[in-house]
Design an enzyme around this catalytic site. Structure first.
Site, PDB file in Angstrom:
ATOM      1  N   HIS A  47       0.761  -1.047  -0.024  1.00 47.51           N
ATOM      2  CA  HIS A  47       0.060  -0.036  -0.103  1.00 47.51           C
ATOM      3  C   HIS A  47       0.896   1.043   0.094  1.00 47.51           C
ATOM      4  O   HIS A  47       1.176   2.105   0.799  1.00 47.51           O
ATOM      5  CB  HIS A  47      -0.612  -0.368   0.762  1.00 47.51           C
ATOM      6  N   GLU A  92      -1.343   0.930  -4.883  1.00 49.91           N
ATOM      7  CA  GLU A  92      -1.584   0.534  -4.442  1.00 49.91           C
ATOM      8  C   GLU A  92      -0.637  -1.020  -4.923  1.00 49.91           C
ATOM      9  O   GLU A  92      -1.954  -1.393  -6.321  1.00 49.91           O
ATOM     10  CB  GLU A  92      -1.867   0.208  -3.356  1.00 49.91           C
TER      11      GLU A  92
HETATM   12  C1  BG6 Z   1      -6.828   2.012   1.031  1.00 50.26           C
HETATM   13  C2  BG6 Z   1      -8.304   1.860   0.702  1.00 50.26           C
HETATM   14  O1  BG6 Z   1      -6.335   0.899   0.249  1.00 50.26           O
HETATM   15  O2  BG6 Z   1      -6.691   2.068   2.100  1.00 50.26           O
HETATM   16  C3  BG6 Z   1      -9.124   3.657   1.646  1.00 50.26           C
HETATM   17  O3  BG6 Z   1      -9.004   2.125  -0.689  1.00 50.26           O
HETATM   18  C4  BG6 Z   1      -8.902   3.385   2.663  1.00 50.26           C
HETATM   19  O4  BG6 Z   1     -10.593   3.338   1.384  1.00 50.26           O
HETATM   20  C5  BG6 Z   1      -7.193   3.419   3.084  1.00 50.26           C
HETATM   21  O5  BG6 Z   1      -9.296   4.347   3.674  1.00 50.26           O
HETATM   22  C6  BG6 Z   1      -6.568   3.553   4.049  1.00 50.26           C
HETATM   23  O6  BG6 Z   1      -6.699   2.394   5.010  1.00 50.26           O
HETATM   24  P1  BG6 Z   1      -6.230   2.405   6.313  1.00 50.26           P
HETATM   25  O7  BG6 Z   1      -7.065   1.013   7.551  1.00 50.26           O
HETATM   26  O8  BG6 Z   1      -5.058   2.517   6.618  1.00 50.26           O
HETATM   27  O9  BG6 Z   1      -7.022   3.979   7.343  1.00 50.26           O
END
Ligand code: BG6
Length: 277
Positions: A153, A253
């Site tokens: 990510h 990602e």
């Molecule tokens: C992304 C999602 O991969 O991660 C989003 O598509 C999400 O919807 C983001 O808000 C962050 O997620 P987290 O759990 O790290 O706050």
């Protein structure tokens, strides 16, 4: 290569060679800094990120595994447990003065078996050189098959989100996570509002252009990619993000998500790879 820690005991590896420097937390095998010599940082890291056990670092490259996004069981953590688990640092290999590989490992524990009842070995090899390479290998050590969805990510640092163009996804189908509609991309991606999409059928590199910089993202064993920027309102609801944070990053990602989730048979492995250059 040095093992260091923040005042609260949160540990990370610091590495520097002739081409780049990087910092990788043991929690999550989470790289939160990567910078080539003489260049600006590639990864974005929130100025107010928590470096606290049990909470994911906001920025860098969280490892989302063994599921991407929400689990059907809403009591389970978004993006799985790998990013908040303590990994083992297996060791580093100085391939040459400009290239170092680091290996991290996570296996099932009593805790993981409680929420995901499979035996596994998860290995992340990170190569620090002129390019940043991450290889996330899942091995099924159980006697039954399992299905994973996952993502590396990556939060990319940008000069300003309004300067950003992403190419390489023209005509690709995507699932819009804001409406749950299936759409098809026309041309490049620009940012003027919240974007949260899972692109599918990806077979070429993705290019991030920002003012004077171009970053290439090449995925292997992956045909899905998530493009995400929370924009103004969602940023206010996010943990560990300043209110103007959305201006300074975009997430691209490298994934195996939705239609691209993978079934791994006993004794078999799958390796998701991204090269950033
Ligand atoms: C992304 C999602 O991969 O991660 C989003 O598509 C999400 O919807 C983001 O808000 C962050 O997620 P987290 O759990 O790290 O706050």
């Amino acid at each position: 290569i040095r093992v260091r820690e923040f005042p609260n005991g949160f540990e990370y590896i610091e590495i520097q060679n002739s081409s780049a420097k990087a910092k990788i937390a043991l929690q999550g095998a989470h790289i939160f800094e990567y910078q080539r010599v003489g260049e600006e940082a590639i990864l974005w890291l929130s100025e107010i990120s928590d470096f606290e056990q049990g909470r994911a670092i906001r920025g860098g490259v969280p490892v989302c595994w063994p599921w991407f996004g929400f689990n059907e069981d809403k009591n389970l953590p978004q993006h799985g447990f790998a990013r908040t688990s303590m990994w083992e640092f297996v060791g580093a290999n100085e391939v040459n003065e400009s290239k170092t590989t680091l290996l991290f490992r996570l296996t099932n524990s009593e805790q993981t078996l409680k929420i995901w009842n499979y035996k596994f070995l998860l290995e992340l090899q990170i190569t620090i050189s002129k390019e940043l390479k991450m290889e996330l290998k899942t091995t099924n050590l159980d006697d039954k098959a399992f299905k994973i969805s996952q993502a590396l990510h990556t939060y990319f640092s940008v000069s300003h989100i309004s300067e950003v163009t992403i190419s390489g996804l023209d005509k690709k189908p995507y699932l819009d996570a804001l409406s749950w509609q299936k759409e098809v991309q026309g041309g490049n991606i620009y940012f003027e509002e919240e974007v949260d999409r899972v692109y599918q059928e990806i077979d070429e590199k993705i290019v991030l252009r920002d003012k004077n910089r171009e970053i290439n993202i090449k995925n292997k064993n992956s045909s899905s990619a998530v493009i995400w920027n929370p924009w103004i309102e969602k940023t206010l609801r996010m943990s560990a993000m300043k209110e103007d944070a959305y201006k300074y990053f975009v997430c691209i990602e490298s994934a195996n998500a939705f239609d691209d989730a993978r079934v791994i048979e006993p004794k078999q492995s799958h390796t998701l790879i991204v090269q950033i250059f």
